[in-house]
Design an enzyme around this catalytic site. Structure first.
Site, PDB file in Angstrom:
ATOM      1  N   ASP A 221       0.802  -1.214   0.000  1.00 43.65           N
ATOM      2  CA  ASP A 221       0.000   0.000   0.000  1.00 43.65           C
ATOM      3  C   ASP A 221       0.840   1.273   0.000  1.00 43.65           C
ATOM      4  O   ASP A 221       1.839   1.365   0.708  1.00 43.65           O
ATOM      5  CB  ASP A 221      -0.859  -0.022   1.275  1.00 43.65           C
ATOM      6  N   GLU A 295       1.565  -0.486  -5.097  1.00 49.42           N
ATOM      7  CA  GLU A 295       0.637   0.591  -5.432  1.00 49.42           C
ATOM      8  C   GLU A 295       1.370   1.927  -5.444  1.00 49.42           C
ATOM      9  O   GLU A 295       1.667   2.495  -4.398  1.00 49.42           O
ATOM     10  CB  GLU A 295      -0.496   0.673  -4.400  1.00 49.42           C
TER      11      GLU A 295
HETATM   12  C1  GLC Z   1      -3.761   3.454  -0.455  1.00 42.75           C
HETATM   13  C2  GLC Z   1      -5.091   2.743  -0.281  1.00 42.75           C
HETATM   14  C3  GLC Z   1      -6.095   3.737   0.190  1.00 42.75           C
HETATM   15  C4  GLC Z   1      -5.635   4.287   1.530  1.00 42.75           C
HETATM   16  C5  GLC Z   1      -4.228   4.854   1.437  1.00 42.75           C
HETATM   17  C6  GLC Z   1      -3.637   5.069   2.783  1.00 42.75           C
HETATM   18  O1  GLC Z   1      -3.808   4.408  -1.442  1.00 42.75           O
HETATM   19  O2  GLC Z   1      -5.451   2.110  -1.466  1.00 42.75           O
HETATM   20  O3  GLC Z   1      -7.375   3.171   0.287  1.00 42.75           O
HETATM   21  O4  GLC Z   1      -6.520   5.284   1.949  1.00 42.75           O
HETATM   22  O5  GLC Z   1      -3.354   3.991   0.765  1.00 42.75           O
HETATM   23  O6  GLC Z   1      -3.323   3.850   3.395  1.00 42.75           O
END
Ligand code: GLC
Ligand code: MG
Length: 575
Positions: A221, A295
């Site tokens: 994440d 991500e």
């Molecule tokens: C990522 C997740 C999102 C979350 C953020 C903080 O972007 O996909 O849902 O709010 O991280 O953890």
């Protein structure tokens, strides 16, 4: 007799040309947002048992792996992305025994479980943060602290101009320690300090804990936010970030600044390679590859660095977000082609691409493109070269749900403080309960209410109805997932073209088998000459067509003049 003898030899020769593909290279990853998938106990909140009971549904989709958004103990300020205990399951989602049962059932069905790893921050209700506030040195150093700035009137201000992804200052003052802590996301998500080797070790223990429980890998994440600039290079204080130059932008908005000190720092990549080494310790023991999906909404050049560097391996799947970030229903066919070519152009030649059109942070395909384009986008995601990722509900073409300001719970929506325009930032609409059936609460829950309202139209848009409707998004999806196993899609080359403003097409071919996928992004009909593509002559057979298409599988069209109707998407096979 001769044919029977020759066939096996031909088969062996044909596959001998190709490297044997690993499990993750051919599968479909299905993202489950556990809170919204299936509620087994009637509290209006999805849970682990709800997932376990419905793993067969994934199997029928042809899905081989599922990535679960966070299921760990959390006060839910960011719906589980604020983790209070990385080693425990959130009560409302179930127990550790439920998790073990989920793994066991998944193993039986040969579905791999991938978890969400959230290294950038903890919850402000974690033991680590609570200990830090009590002055416990070890844990104090787990976080990022800075003195406030005092103005000429003696008033205390945040240390610098950094803003949170969810608006407003990224700094929060804590009287207990007389300092501000950094939170790149909500106030309840204090950033961890990855310049502290103890944090690095602790987070590796988290990975090992779940790997020991049998998970097949992690989605990482918010990785681009892992490190901030080293403040020692700036006289011991974190410097202001420069303005991005969007002067009409509200200064409290994230986009107001250019995040050169808080995003995409070089140190991030080394940490990814270190985590891959942890994964590979496990592979060395049992021969089974653990996967990493990262991500990062970053440039293609930076995205590719997640794959690895020199002899150091990184993520197998740095997310390719072009279908989310670069295009939508207003894009021209040329813009679609340009976006799809991007990852393929930049990626190292020995790495695989990946395709994803939706997730829990972005508006749904049916809403961002159009309901008519759901099949076309699924054709792209499932038939382009590389790994496919589907966000739950995209297989049935779920639309963004309407969530009123009063019902809005996502911090990204709430932090706008704007009862009119909140929906442009809120992620609740793409998180509404999964639509299983026409029953109350769309069959998601037997409870009196659900944590987010069910989207309108679920009575007809649901799994049950689509299962028994011959032409449905769901059945198109199932056919695509089977077609995807053909060598042309596993090993085949790729070529694409924008025939005009509206019609995008691509070719996949291998050992004499040729497929052409055509997606018309607009309502207008066209006659298209598909002989543009090499070796496409005479006739093509319809293999799969979008639900609005009058064309049936098995029908043929003439290559020189294929009639492509408005919003029609078709997979053809060259005869
Ligand atoms: C990522 C997740 C999102 C979350 C953020 C903080 O972007 O996909 O849902 O709010 O991280 O953890
Ligand atoms: Mg429940």
């Amino acid at each position: 007799m001769k044919i029977i003898l020759l066939l096996p030899i031909f088969f062996i020769l044909a596959i001998a040309q190709e490297r044997e593909l690993d499990w993750w290279e051919t599968t479909i990853f299905y993202q489950i947002y556990p809170r919204s998938f299936k509620d087994s106990d009637g509290d209006g909140i999805g849970d682990l048992n709800g997932i376990t009971e419905n793993l067969e549904y994934l199997k029928e989709l042809g899905v081989g792996a599922t990535w679960l958004s966070p299921i760990f103990k959390s006060p839910m300020y960011d719906f589980g992305y604020d983790i209070a205990d990385f080693y425990a399951i959130q009560d409302e989602y179930g127990t550790m025994e439920d998790f073990d049962r989920l793994i066991a059932k998944a193993n039986e069905l040969d579905i791999k479980i991938v978890l969400d790893f959230v290294p950038n921050h903890t919850s402000n209700e974690s033991v680590w943060f609570e200990e830090a506030l009590k002055g416990h040195d070890k844990y104090y150093d787990y976080f990022i602290w800075e003195d406030g700035a005092i103005d000429e009137n003696g008033n205390l201000h945040p240390p610098n101009n950094w803003v949170s992804v969810f608006r407003k200052s990224a700094w929060e003052y804590r009287e207990e320690v007389g300092k501000f802590y950094l939170h790149q996301f909500v106030i309840g998500q204090p950033d961890l300090n990855f310049r502290n080797p103890e944090v690095v070790e602790e987070m590796k223990s988290v990975l090992r804990f779940w790997l020991n429980k049998g998970v097949a890998g992690f989605r990482i994440d918010a990785i681009a936010h892992l490190f901030e600039v080293d403040k020692e290079l700036y006289g011991g204080r974190f410097p202001d970030e420069p303005l991005a130059g969007n002067l009409e932008e509200d200064p409290e908005n994230y986009n107001y600044l250019d995040h050169i000190y808080t995003k995409d720092q070089d140190e991030t990549f080394d940490m990814i390679y270190q985590w891959r080494e942890v994964f590979d310790e496990y592979k060395e023991k049992d021969g089974f590859t653990r996967v990493m999906m990262t991500e990062a909404y970053s440039s293609p050049q930076l995205t590719m660095r997640y794959f690895g560097q020199g002899d150091r391996e990184g993520a197998q799947m740095p997310f390719n977000f072009v279908l989310i970030s670069d295009v939508d229903g207003s894009s021209t066919a040329a813009e679609i082609k340009y976006a799809l070519d991007k990852f393929l152009t930049f990626k190292p030649i020995d790495k695989l691409s990946n395709w994803v059109a939706g997730n829990h942070d972005n508006s749904r395909v049916a809403s961002r493109f159009s309901p008519e384009l759901v099949d076309g986008i699924n054709m792209i995601v499932l038939l382009m070269p590389g790994v496919a990722v589907t966000y739950m509900g995209e297989e049935i073409g779920m639309v963004d749900g309407y969530v009123s300001w009063e019902d809005t719970v996502d911090p990204s929506g709430c932090n706008t403080d704007d009862p009119i325009n909140y929906w442009t930032a809120s992620r609740d609409p793409e998180r509404t309960p999964f639509q299983w059936s026409a029953e109350p609460n769309a069959g998601f829950s037997t409870g009196a209410s659900t944590w987010l309202p069910v989207a309108d139209g679920y009575e007809t848009l649901n799994v049950q109805v689509q299962s028994i409707t011959e032409r449905s998004n769901l059945n198109v999806y199932r056919k695509l997932s089977i077609l995807r196993t053909k060598p042309a899609f596993r090993y085949g080359r790729y070529e694409s073209v924008a025939f005009n403003n509206d019609v995008f097409a691509f070719k996949r071919w291998y050992n004499g088998e040729i497929y052409i996928v055509v997606v018309n992004f607009r309502e207008k009909s066209y006659i298209i000459d598909l002989t543009y593509f090499d070796n496409v002559i005479s006739r093509l057979e319809v293999v799969i067509s979008s639900i609005q298409s009058p064309k049936n599988a098995g029908e043929t069209v003439e290559a020189t003049r294929a009639d492509i109707l408005g919003n029609e998407s078709i997979v053809f096979k060259v005869l």
